[in-house]
Design a protein around this motif. Structure first.
Motif, PDB file in Angstrom:
ATOM      1  N   THR A 108      58.548  51.421  41.130  1.00  0.00           N
ATOM      2  CA  THR A 108      57.407  50.972  40.348  1.00  0.00           C
ATOM      3  C   THR A 108      57.800  51.139  38.886  1.00  0.00           C
ATOM      4  O   THR A 108      58.629  52.001  38.544  1.00  0.00           O
ATOM      5  N   LEU A 136      58.253  46.589  41.654  1.00  0.00           N
ATOM      6  CA  LEU A 136      56.902  46.116  41.357  1.00  0.00           C
ATOM      7  C   LEU A 136      56.303  46.849  40.172  1.00  0.00           C
ATOM      8  O   LEU A 136      56.554  48.044  39.985  1.00  0.00           O
ATOM      9  N   SER A 137      55.488  46.143  39.412  1.00  0.00           N
ATOM     10  CA  SER A 137      54.763  46.794  38.325  1.00  0.00           C
ATOM     11  C   SER A 137      53.679  47.676  38.944  1.00  0.00           C
ATOM     12  O   SER A 137      53.347  47.553  40.128  1.00  0.00           O
ATOM     13  N   TYR A 140      50.750  46.245  41.291  1.00  0.00           N
ATOM     14  CA  TYR A 140      51.262  45.338  42.319  1.00  0.00           C
ATOM     15  C   TYR A 140      50.175  44.925  43.314  1.00  0.00           C
ATOM     16  O   TYR A 140      49.168  45.603  43.492  1.00  0.00           O
ATOM     17  N   ASP A 141      50.435  43.822  43.988  1.00  0.00           N
ATOM     18  CA  ASP A 141      49.559  43.307  45.034  1.00  0.00           C
ATOM     19  C   ASP A 141      50.169  43.710  46.385  1.00  0.00           C
ATOM     20  O   ASP A 141      51.323  43.369  46.655  1.00  0.00           O
ATOM     21  N   ASP A 144      52.315  41.315  48.266  1.00  0.00           N
ATOM     22  CA  ASP A 144      53.707  41.112  47.838  1.00  0.00           C
ATOM     23  C   ASP A 144      54.652  42.032  48.618  1.00  0.00           C
ATOM     24  O   ASP A 144      55.784  41.649  48.921  1.00  0.00           O
TER      25      ASP A 144
END
Length: 157
Positions: A108, A136-137, A140-141, A144
């Motif tokens: 992350t 992922l930032s 995140y979703d 994803d």
């Protein structure tokens, strides 16, 4: 094939991602907890981490550094700290025998992407197969994550 999801999390974001990966892959989960926790003040923690990294130091672990012989695939997660993984992950990579394991990095970040994390894992684990990871930032979703796992054949749709 037995899967382990091992991770270090400072703020809880990487922990949530690790829990999701473990749930979706039916893997076991293991948190890396340093013996001496980092400061709860972010800027002080960054100073502590910078000093550890400059010395190439991985802190002693209170838990998470147990052997992994029963696992084939190990997802290794960390926040991106100063363009690489957090020092507790370095301790894990240097003290646990990962020879012959498939390693799947995930991280992350707040805008820095993977940095050199994937290359650094390859350098620390030359006798392991390091597979393409997930970056992922913090916002995140979860879909994803599932799409990435399906796309890499870690789970079925």
């Amino acid at each position: 094939m037995k899967t382990l999801v091992v991770y270090y999390s400072y703020s809880g974001i990487t922990k949530e991602l690790a829990k999701l990966i473990a749930e979706l892959t039916h893997g076991e989960e293991r948190e890396l907890i340093p013996l001496k926790p980092y400061s709860l003040t972010y800027h002080t923690a960054v100073k502590e981490v910078r000093q550890e990294m400059q010395r190439g130091y991985g802190p002693k672990l209170a838990s998470g550094g147990e052997e992994v012989s029963e696992y084939d695939t190990i997802f290794i997660g960390s926040p991106n700290w100063l363009e690489t993984f957090a020092p507790p992950v370095l301790t894990f990579l240097q003290t646990v025998d990962l020879s012959g394991k498939r390693l799947v990095p995930f991280c992350t970040h707040g805008g820095g992407g993977f940095g050199s994390m994937e290359e650094d894992i390859k350098r620390e684990c030359p006798d392991s197969e390091v597979l393409p990871g997930l970056c992922l930032s913090a916002s995140y979703d979860p879909e994803d994550v599932e799409s990435w796992l399906i796309g890499n054949n870690w789970i079925k749709s």
